[in-house]
Design a protein around this motif. Structure first.
Motif, PDB file in Angstrom:
ATOM      1  N   GLY A 183       0.799  -1.232   0.000  1.00 60.22           N
ATOM      2  CA  GLY A 183       0.000   0.000   0.000  1.00 60.22           C
ATOM      3  C   GLY A 183       0.831   1.281   0.000  1.00 60.22           C
ATOM      4  N   TYR A 184       2.161   1.163   0.064  1.00 59.33           N
ATOM      5  CA  TYR A 184       3.038   2.346   0.071  1.00 59.33           C
ATOM      6  C   TYR A 184       3.806   2.517  -1.239  1.00 59.33           C
ATOM      7  CZ  TYR A 184       1.926   2.737   4.993  1.00 59.33           C
ATOM      8  OH  TYR A 184       1.251   2.897   6.169  1.00 59.33           O
ATOM      9  N   GLY A 185       3.460   1.723  -2.254  1.00 61.13           N
ATOM     10  CA  GLY A 185       4.156   1.853  -3.542  1.00 61.13           C
ATOM     11  C   GLY A 185       3.179   1.681  -4.691  1.00 61.13           C
ATOM     12  N   GLY A 186       3.650   2.005  -5.895  1.00 64.25           N
ATOM     13  CA  GLY A 186       2.789   1.840  -7.072  1.00 64.25           C
ATOM     14  C   GLY A 186       2.147   3.158  -7.446  1.00 64.25           C
ATOM     15  N   SER A 187       0.836   3.287  -7.260  1.00 65.36           N
ATOM     16  CA  SER A 187       0.122   4.513  -7.666  1.00 65.36           C
ATOM     17  C   SER A 187       0.640   5.716  -6.862  1.00 65.36           C
ATOM     18  CB  SER A 187      -1.369   4.338  -7.385  1.00 65.36           C
ATOM     19  OG  SER A 187      -1.561   4.253  -5.975  1.00 65.36           O
ATOM     20  N   LEU A 188       0.375   6.909  -7.372  1.00 63.94           N
ATOM     21  CA  LEU A 188       0.810   8.109  -6.640  1.00 63.94           C
ATOM     22  C   LEU A 188       0.128   8.171  -5.267  1.00 63.94           C
ATOM     23  CD1 LEU A 188       2.467  10.710  -6.624  1.00 63.94           C
ATOM     24  CD2 LEU A 188       0.497  11.881  -7.620  1.00 63.94           C
ATOM     25  N   ALA A 189      -1.144   7.766  -5.218  1.00 64.44           N
ATOM     26  CA  ALA A 189      -1.852   7.781  -3.921  1.00 64.44           C
ATOM     27  C   ALA A 189      -1.116   6.897  -2.923  1.00 64.44           C
ATOM     28  CB  ALA A 189      -3.290   7.308  -4.104  1.00 64.44           C
ATOM     29  N   ASN A 190      -0.613   5.765  -3.383  1.00 67.43           N
ATOM     30  CA  ASN A 190       0.136   4.878  -2.478  1.00 67.43           C
ATOM     31  C   ASN A 190       1.500   5.470  -2.119  1.00 67.43           C
ATOM     32  OD1 ASN A 190      -1.890   3.040  -2.406  1.00 67.43           O
ATOM     33  ND2 ASN A 190      -0.856   1.452  -3.606  1.00 67.43           N
ATOM     34  N   ARG A 191       2.189   6.043  -3.107  1.00 69.16           N
ATOM     35  CA  ARG A 191       3.529   6.608  -2.832  1.00 69.16           C
ATOM     36  C   ARG A 191       3.433   7.803  -1.880  1.00 69.16           C
ATOM     37  NH1 ARG A 191       5.234   8.621  -7.785  1.00 69.16           N
ATOM     38  NH2 ARG A 191       3.630   7.655  -9.061  1.00 69.16           N
ATOM     39  N   ALA A 192       2.290   8.498  -1.912  1.00 67.84           N
ATOM     40  CA  ALA A 192       2.107   9.666  -1.031  1.00 67.84           C
ATOM     41  C   ALA A 192       1.528   9.271   0.332  1.00 67.84           C
ATOM     42  CB  ALA A 192       1.183  10.682  -1.700  1.00 67.84           C
ATOM     43  N   ARG A 193       1.169   8.000   0.486  1.00 67.69           N
ATOM     44  CA  ARG A 193       0.473   7.576   1.721  1.00 67.69           C
ATOM     45  C   ARG A 193       1.288   7.880   2.977  1.00 67.69           C
ATOM     46  NH1 ARG A 193      -3.700   4.395   1.851  1.00 67.69           N
ATOM     47  NH2 ARG A 193      -3.257   3.562  -0.218  1.00 67.69           N
ATOM     48  N   LEU A 194       2.577   7.532   2.957  1.00 70.69           N
ATOM     49  CA  LEU A 194       3.389   7.749   4.163  1.00 70.69           C
ATOM     50  C   LEU A 194       3.464   9.243   4.486  1.00 70.69           C
ATOM     51  CD1 LEU A 194       5.194   6.667   6.428  1.00 70.69           C
ATOM     52  CD2 LEU A 194       7.140   6.809   4.858  1.00 70.69           C
ATOM     53  N   LEU A 195       3.660  10.066   3.455  1.00 72.44           N
ATOM     54  CA  LEU A 195       3.731  11.509   3.684  1.00 72.44           C
ATOM     55  C   LEU A 195       2.437  12.010   4.336  1.00 72.44           C
ATOM     56  CD1 LEU A 195       5.036  14.293   3.283  1.00 72.44           C
ATOM     57  CD2 LEU A 195       4.010  14.359   1.011  1.00 72.44           C
ATOM     58  N   LEU A 196       1.311  11.591   3.802  1.00 71.04           N
ATOM     59  CA  LEU A 196       0.031  12.060   4.355  1.00 71.04           C
ATOM     60  C   LEU A 196      -0.148  11.575   5.798  1.00 71.04           C
ATOM     61  CD1 LEU A 196      -2.345  11.602   1.274  1.00 71.04           C
ATOM     62  CD2 LEU A 196      -1.220  13.664   2.056  1.00 71.04           C
ATOM     63  N   GLU A 197       0.285  10.345   6.060  1.00 67.53           N
ATOM     64  CA  GLU A 197       0.178   9.822   7.433  1.00 67.53           C
ATOM     65  C   GLU A 197       1.087  10.602   8.379  1.00 67.53           C
ATOM     66  OE1 GLU A 197      -0.889   5.159   6.293  1.00 67.53           O
ATOM     67  OE2 GLU A 197       1.056   5.609   7.172  1.00 67.53           O
ATOM     68  N   VAL A 198       2.293  10.910   7.906  1.00 69.36           N
ATOM     69  CA  VAL A 198       3.233  11.666   8.753  1.00 69.36           C
ATOM     70  C   VAL A 198       2.654  13.045   9.051  1.00 69.36           C
ATOM     71  CG1 VAL A 198       5.495  12.822   8.756  1.00 69.36           C
ATOM     72  CG2 VAL A 198       5.326  10.418   8.067  1.00 69.36           C
ATOM     73  N   ILE A 199       2.148  13.723   8.028  1.00 70.63           N
ATOM     74  CA  ILE A 199       1.600  15.075   8.240  1.00 70.63           C
ATOM     75  C   ILE A 199       0.449  15.020   9.250  1.00 70.63           C
ATOM     76  CG2 ILE A 199       0.343  16.991   7.152  1.00 70.63           C
ATOM     77  CD1 ILE A 199       1.954  16.370   4.572  1.00 70.63           C
ATOM     78  N   ALA A 200      -0.477  14.083   9.047  1.00 67.00           N
ATOM     79  CA  ALA A 200      -1.652  14.019   9.936  1.00 67.00           C
ATOM     80  C   ALA A 200      -1.224  13.707  11.370  1.00 67.00           C
ATOM     81  CB  ALA A 200      -2.629  12.965   9.423  1.00 67.00           C
ATOM     82  N   THR A 201      -0.267  12.795  11.533  1.00 67.95           N
ATOM     83  CA  THR A 201       0.135  12.387  12.890  1.00 67.95           C
ATOM     84  C   THR A 201       0.898  13.518  13.583  1.00 67.95           C
ATOM     85  OG1 THR A 201       0.360  10.197  11.914  1.00 67.95           O
ATOM     86  CG2 THR A 201       1.086  10.410  14.167  1.00 67.95           C
ATOM     87  N   VAL A 202       1.757  14.201  12.834  1.00 69.41           N
ATOM     88  CA  VAL A 202       2.499  15.336  13.417  1.00 69.41           C
ATOM     89  C   VAL A 202       1.515  16.442  13.812  1.00 69.41           C
ATOM     90  CG1 VAL A 202       4.093  17.221  12.838  1.00 69.41           C
ATOM     91  CG2 VAL A 202       4.719  14.855  12.300  1.00 69.41           C
ATOM     92  N   CYS A 203       0.599  16.781  12.918  1.00 67.86           N
ATOM     93  CA  CYS A 203      -0.354  17.870  13.213  1.00 67.86           C
ATOM     94  C   CYS A 203      -1.191  17.534  14.440  1.00 67.86           C
ATOM     95  CB  CYS A 203      -1.259  18.158  12.008  1.00 67.86           C
ATOM     96  SG  CYS A 203      -0.380  18.949  10.656  1.00 67.86           S
ATOM     97  N   ASP A 204      -1.637  16.291  14.537  1.00 66.57           N
ATOM     98  CA  ASP A 204      -2.413  15.867  15.717  1.00 66.57           C
ATOM     99  C   ASP A 204      -1.594  16.021  16.987  1.00 66.57           C
ATOM    100  OD1 ASP A 204      -4.699  15.178  14.559  1.00 66.57           O
ATOM    101  OD2 ASP A 204      -4.514  13.001  14.869  1.00 66.57           O
ATOM    102  N   ALA A 205      -0.317  15.629  16.916  1.00 63.21           N
ATOM    103  CA  ALA A 205       0.526  15.628  18.116  1.00 63.21           C
ATOM    104  C   ALA A 205       0.794  17.041  18.626  1.00 63.21           C
ATOM    105  CB  ALA A 205       1.852  14.913  17.826  1.00 63.21           C
ATOM    106  N   VAL A 206       1.027  17.983  17.729  1.00 64.70           N
ATOM    107  CA  VAL A 206       1.440  19.321  18.194  1.00 64.70           C
ATOM    108  C   VAL A 206       0.260  20.270  18.394  1.00 64.70           C
ATOM    109  CG1 VAL A 206       3.767  19.164  17.226  1.00 64.70           C
ATOM    110  CG2 VAL A 206       1.921  20.112  15.828  1.00 64.70           C
ATOM    111  N   GLY A 207      -0.896  19.915  17.868  1.00 65.43           N
ATOM    112  CA  GLY A 207      -2.094  20.746  18.069  1.00 65.43           C
ATOM    113  C   GLY A 207      -2.219  21.842  17.023  1.00 65.43           C
ATOM    114  N   PRO A 208      -3.407  22.442  16.914  1.00 65.42           N
ATOM    115  CA  PRO A 208      -3.723  23.337  15.794  1.00 65.42           C
ATOM    116  C   PRO A 208      -3.023  24.693  15.827  1.00 65.42           C
ATOM    117  CG  PRO A 208      -5.589  23.153  17.308  1.00 65.42           C
ATOM    118  CD  PRO A 208      -4.571  22.169  17.777  1.00 65.42           C
ATOM    119  N   ALA A 209      -2.479  25.098  16.989  1.00 62.90           N
ATOM    120  CA  ALA A 209      -1.887  26.445  17.051  1.00 62.90           C
ATOM    121  C   ALA A 209      -0.380  26.444  16.770  1.00 62.90           C
ATOM    122  CB  ALA A 209      -2.154  27.051  18.427  1.00 62.90           C
ATOM    123  N   PHE A 210       0.180  25.268  16.520  1.00 64.73           N
ATOM    124  CA  PHE A 210       1.644  25.165  16.330  1.00 64.73           C
ATOM    125  C   PHE A 210       1.923  24.963  14.837  1.00 64.73           C
ATOM    126  CE2 PHE A 210       5.710  22.744  16.559  1.00 64.73           C
ATOM    127  CZ  PHE A 210       6.444  23.620  17.350  1.00 64.73           C
TER     128      PHE A 210
END
Ligand SMILES: Cc1cc2nc3c(=O)[nH]c(=O)nc-3n(C[C@H](O)[C@H](O)[C@H](O)COP(=O)(O)O)c2cc1C
Length: 396
Positions: free
Chosen positions: A186-213
């Motif tokens: 699920g992390y390779g092949g189509s662009l959606a798959n290749r971008a999956r890790l990036l999107l997961e990292v962004i969402a997890t980082v944003c959740d961790a630091v909160g909306p004002a950071f």
């Protein structure tokens, strides 16, 4: 007539934090860590000088969460072994004068410096100049939480924000590129798959630091390699990011893979990725920063006036003149970029890295410094810190 109005107007990011002007000292791996992942006094002074010089934003390149996936032994590491009091001194002095200091969250992946880590990318590579193993599915699953822990640590010690590094051929950029990512899960092949890790990292980082950071991203317009990440891919990724909580996308390009082109080694006329930034503007409402090849105030103002970028990222110009914003504000100009005849790959970047150390020790930069001597000193310093790093981060 070039006025100061655009360059020195503030920019408020979606999270509510305001940058005091439009000039950012782009992320640079300054090679001034102490070899154990902590800041040195020279490094602290370096960021203090960039803040004193008027930068609205200054980004420390390649701050690592995993010491076994570092780019170089001069990187900072945020983790259990960090000296948080030194990091706090860095974040306080690097945010003088109303400037903000961000940490760029790095993971070198396949480009991990072999003497201090274990190069692992999306797929195994066996090239004459680069060998790496493939990350397992289990290892990939841990990465978003690891980026989030590092981001939270950055927030705790006083950084004003973080930049997720997905450019220049390092881990997240390797995942995006079909040249380096040959995975069939699920992390390779189509662009959606290749971008999956990036999107997961962004969402997890944003959740961790909160909306004002502030959480910003550095993304390649293209890695400039046949069969690699293209501008079409990059525009589609930017469209995917539009609903994310990112505060800014910093557009760059090229990679540091052996034999490839990197922006910091380029001698071409800039700005390098302006046409792409214009196209990106149509894909997103997230503020855009453009980095690469910007040398003059006229170029910077034109990029803002035409709406191509909201922030101007500069790396080498901030080395040639650490007070660049003040210089431009007062109508001056920094020294011209030096010209080198037939520089070897990586040579120009090494030359600039050596100049960075001079800024940190309050010594004037040396425009006539010899390129080959700079490369020798750069490599010697990394070699000397390797044993220190390996002893400090030795696995139990
Ligand atoms: C010495 C040096 C180190 C760099 N290290 C990093 C880094 O750690 N992370 C990063 O995203 N870019 C890094 N870059 C690239 C710059 O941020 C920038 O993208 C590139 O130099 C083009 O901008 P310029 O033409 O203003 O120099 C580095 C550049 C230089 C000169």
């Amino acid at each position: 007539m070039i006025t100061n109005a655009q360059l020195f107007s503030p920019l408020t990011l979606p999270c509510g934090v305001t940058l005091k002007n439009r000039l950012a000292k782009s992320a640079m791996s300054d090679s001034l860590g102490d070899g154990c992942g902590n800041p040195t006094s020279k490094q602290i002074r370096l960021y203090e000088r960039w803040a004193e010089g008027g930068a609205a934003l200054s980004i420390i390149g390649e701050v690592q969460g995993d010491p076994y996936a570092a780019e170089k032994p001069g990187n900072l590491v945020l983790g259990l072994q960090s000296d948080d009091s030194l990091l706090r001194e860095l974040t306080q002095r690097g945010a003088q004068n109303g400037g903000l200091l961000f940490a760029q969250l790095g993971h070198a992946g396949a480009m991990t410096h072999p003497p201090i880590g274990t190069p692992k990318g999306p797929s195994a590579l066996s090239l004459p100049s680069l060998t790496c193993a493939a990350l397992t599915a289990g290892e990939i699953q841990h990465l978003p939480a690891q980026f989030a822990r590092t981001a939270l640590h950055a927030k705790t010690v006083g950084f004003g924000g973080v930049q997720i590094h997905a450019a220049h051929g390092f881990l997240l950029s390797q995942f995006l590129s079909p040249l380096f990512n040959k995975r069939t899960d699920g992390y390779g092949g189509s662009l959606a798959n290749r971008a999956r890790l990036l999107l997961e990292v962004i969402a997890t980082v944003c959740d961790a630091v909160g909306p004002a950071f502030p959480v910003i991203l550095k993304l390649n317009a293209t890695d400039q390699l046949d069969g690699g990440f293209t501008e079409t891919d990059a525009l589609a990724v930017i469209a995917m990011l539009d609903t994310s909580s990112l505060d800014l996308i910093d557009i760059s390009g090229g990679t540091y893979f052996p034999g490839a082109k990197s922006a910091s080694d380029s001698t071409g006329n800039g700005p390098y990725f302006a046409a792409f930034a214009k196209a990106a503007r149509a894909q997103t409402t997230i503020p855009l920063m453009l980095t690469g090849g910007i040398k003059t105030k006229e170029q910077a103002v034109a990029l803002l006036e035409t709406g191509t970028a909201d922030m101007i990222g500069l790396a080498r110009a901030f080395i040639l003149d650490p007070s660049l914003p003040t210089t431009w504000h007062d109508g001056g100009a920094p020294p011209p970029f030096p010209r080198f005849s037939n520089p070897p790959e990586g040579g120009i970047t090494a030359w600039y890295t050596q100049q960075i150390a001079r800024i940190g020790q309050d010594t004037p930069i040396d425009l006539h410094a010899d390129l080959n001597e700079a490369i020798r000193a750069y490599n010697a310093r990394d070699d000397a810190r390797t044993a220190l790093w390996n002893a400090h981060f030795s696995k139990p």
